[in-house]
Structures are given as C-alpha cells and as structure tokens.
Scaffold this motif. Structure first.
Motif, short mmCIF file in Angstrom:
data_model
loop_
_atom_site.label_atom_id
_atom_site.label_comp_id
_atom_site.label_asym_id
_atom_site.label_seq_id
_atom_site.Cartn_x
_atom_site.Cartn_y
_atom_site.Cartn_z
N ASP A 108 -9.08 6.50 -8.14
CA ASP A 108 -9.66 6.44 -9.48
C ASP A 108 -9.45 5.07 -10.11
O ASP A 108 -10.29 4.58 -10.86
CB ASP A 108 -9.03 7.50 -10.40
CG ASP A 108 -9.47 8.91 -10.06
OD1 ASP A 108 -10.50 9.08 -9.37
OD2 ASP A 108 -8.78 9.86 -10.48
N THR A 109 -8.32 4.43 -9.79
CA THR A 109 -7.98 3.13 -10.37
C THR A 109 -8.75 2.00 -9.69
O THR A 109 -9.28 1.11 -10.34
CB THR A 109 -6.47 2.88 -10.25
OG1 THR A 109 -5.78 3.96 -10.88
CG2 THR A 109 -6.07 1.57 -10.91
N ILE A 110 -8.79 2.05 -8.36
CA ILE A 110 -9.52 1.04 -7.58
C ILE A 110 -10.56 1.79 -6.77
O ILE A 110 -10.24 2.46 -5.79
CB ILE A 110 -8.57 0.25 -6.64
CG1 ILE A 110 -7.45 -0.41 -7.43
CG2 ILE A 110 -9.37 -0.78 -5.84
CD1 ILE A 110 -6.40 -1.07 -6.56
N ASP A 150 5.92 -4.85 -12.51
CA ASP A 150 6.27 -5.50 -13.78
C ASP A 150 6.23 -4.52 -14.94
O ASP A 150 6.56 -4.90 -16.07
CB ASP A 150 5.30 -6.65 -14.09
CG ASP A 150 5.54 -7.86 -13.20
OD1 ASP A 150 6.61 -7.94 -12.58
OD2 ASP A 150 4.64 -8.71 -13.11
N GLY A 151 5.80 -3.31 -14.69
CA GLY A 151 5.70 -2.31 -15.75
C GLY A 151 4.44 -2.43 -16.58
O GLY A 151 4.32 -1.81 -17.62
N GLY A 152 3.48 -3.23 -16.11
CA GLY A 152 2.26 -3.47 -16.88
C GLY A 152 1.18 -2.41 -16.70
O GLY A 152 0.27 -2.32 -17.48
N TRP A 153 1.28 -1.55 -15.68
CA TRP A 153 0.24 -0.54 -15.43
C TRP A 153 0.75 0.82 -15.78
O TRP A 153 1.78 1.24 -15.59
CB TRP A 153 -0.20 -0.57 -13.98
CG TRP A 153 -1.04 -1.75 -13.68
CD1 TRP A 153 -0.59 -3.02 -13.48
CD2 TRP A 153 -2.45 -1.82 -13.55
NE1 TRP A 153 -1.65 -3.85 -13.24
CE2 TRP A 153 -2.79 -3.16 -13.27
CE3 TRP A 153 -3.46 -0.90 -13.65
CZ2 TRP A 153 -4.09 -3.57 -13.08
CZ3 TRP A 153 -4.75 -1.33 -13.46
CH2 TRP A 153 -5.07 -2.65 -13.19
N LEU A 164 0.82 -1.20 0.00
CA LEU A 164 0.00 0.00 0.00
C LEU A 164 0.86 1.26 0.00
O LEU A 164 0.59 2.21 -0.75
CB LEU A 164 -0.94 -0.02 1.21
CG LEU A 164 -1.99 1.07 1.28
CD1 LEU A 164 -2.86 1.07 0.03
CD2 LEU A 164 -2.84 0.89 2.52
N GLU A 165 1.92 1.29 0.79
CA GLU A 165 2.81 2.45 0.82
C GLU A 165 3.47 2.67 -0.54
O GLU A 165 3.60 3.80 -1.00
CB GLU A 165 3.86 2.29 1.91
CG GLU A 165 3.29 2.45 3.30
CD GLU A 165 4.27 2.12 4.41
OE1 GLU A 165 5.29 1.43 4.15
OE2 GLU A 165 4.01 2.54 5.55
N TYR A 166 3.87 1.59 -1.20
CA TYR A 166 4.45 1.69 -2.54
C TYR A 166 3.46 2.31 -3.51
O TYR A 166 3.79 3.23 -4.27
CB TYR A 166 4.88 0.30 -3.03
CG TYR A 166 5.32 0.28 -4.47
CD1 TYR A 166 6.63 0.59 -4.82
CD2 TYR A 166 4.42 -0.04 -5.49
CE1 TYR A 166 7.04 0.58 -6.15
CE2 TYR A 166 4.82 -0.04 -6.81
CZ TYR A 166 6.13 0.27 -7.14
OH TYR A 166 6.51 0.26 -8.45
N LEU A 167 2.22 1.82 -3.49
CA LEU A 167 1.20 2.31 -4.42
C LEU A 167 0.85 3.77 -4.14
O LEU A 167 0.67 4.55 -5.08
CB LEU A 167 -0.05 1.43 -4.36
CG LEU A 167 0.13 0.01 -4.89
CD1 LEU A 167 -1.13 -0.81 -4.64
CD2 LEU A 167 0.48 0.01 -6.37
N VAL A 168 0.76 4.14 -2.89
CA VAL A 168 0.45 5.53 -2.55
C VAL A 168 1.59 6.44 -3.00
O VAL A 168 1.36 7.52 -3.55
CB VAL A 168 0.17 5.69 -1.04
CG1 VAL A 168 0.09 7.16 -0.64
CG2 VAL A 168 -1.12 4.98 -0.66
N ALA A 180 -3.03 -7.02 -7.35
CA ALA A 180 -2.89 -7.08 -8.81
C ALA A 180 -2.29 -5.78 -9.36
O ALA A 180 -1.43 -5.81 -10.25
CB ALA A 180 -4.24 -7.36 -9.47
N LEU A 181 -2.73 -4.65 -8.82
CA LEU A 181 -2.17 -3.37 -9.25
C LEU A 181 -0.68 -3.29 -8.89
O LEU A 181 0.14 -2.84 -9.68
CB LEU A 181 -2.93 -2.21 -8.60
CG LEU A 181 -2.40 -0.81 -8.93
CD1 LEU A 181 -2.47 -0.54 -10.43
CD2 LEU A 181 -3.19 0.24 -8.16
N TYR A 182 -0.33 -3.76 -7.71
CA TYR A 182 1.07 -3.76 -7.28
C TYR A 182 1.92 -4.62 -8.22
O TYR A 182 2.96 -4.18 -8.71
CB TYR A 182 1.17 -4.27 -5.85
CG TYR A 182 2.60 -4.45 -5.38
CD1 TYR A 182 3.36 -3.35 -5.02
CD2 TYR A 182 3.18 -5.70 -5.31
CE1 TYR A 182 4.68 -3.50 -4.59
CE2 TYR A 182 4.49 -5.88 -4.89
CZ TYR A 182 5.23 -4.77 -4.53
OH TYR A 182 6.53 -4.92 -4.13
#
Length: 75
Positions: A33-35, A72-75, A19-23, A65-67
């Motif tokens: 907006d994404t989730i 992986d560079g997919g998002w 979560l900290e990485y994504l934030v 999944a978002l992480y």
C-alpha cells in the motif's frame, strides 16, 4: 590517518536486510500500500522482490527512502 565517519545511513546494509526489516515492520500488505509495486502486492516474496529491486532503480530508491524514514522515526 583519516578518521572520517561515513554518514550514509545505508552504508554496510544490504538490500536484503533492508527489505527484511521493512517486511517485519510493516508486512507485505502495508508495504504494498505504501510503495505500489507488483512484487509487494501480487504473491510477494523476498527473492522476487530483491530481483525486481536490483534491476529497477526508481523502486529501490523508494524502498531505501522508506527504510531511512522508518529507522529515523519519520514514517
């Protein structure tokens, strides 16, 4: 002796670290907006989001999944 390597990209990573990485990468607004879950939109915080995600499997799976996609560079 078994020298198998764990191929799970989430192995050893806490939900808090994810979560900290994504934030840090997206910010609360883009994450919301994404989730589309309220803990990311209405007065977001790490602690309230962790509490919700630990109880709600479908939301946790979306965050994971978002992480995985973002490392992986997919998002």
């Amino acid at each position: 002796m078994n020298n198998a390597v764990n191929k799970d990209p989430l192995h050893g990573i806490t939900l808090k670290a994810i979560l900290e990485y994504l934030v840090n990468k997206y910010g609360w607004e883009e994450l919301g907006d994404t989730i589309r879950i309220n803990c990311f939109i209405d007065n977001p915080s790490i602690n309230s989001s962790l509490k919700f995600l630990r109880k709600t499997e479908w939301a946790r799976k979306k965050v994971e999944a978002l992480y995985i996609g973002s490392i992986d560079g997919g998002w």
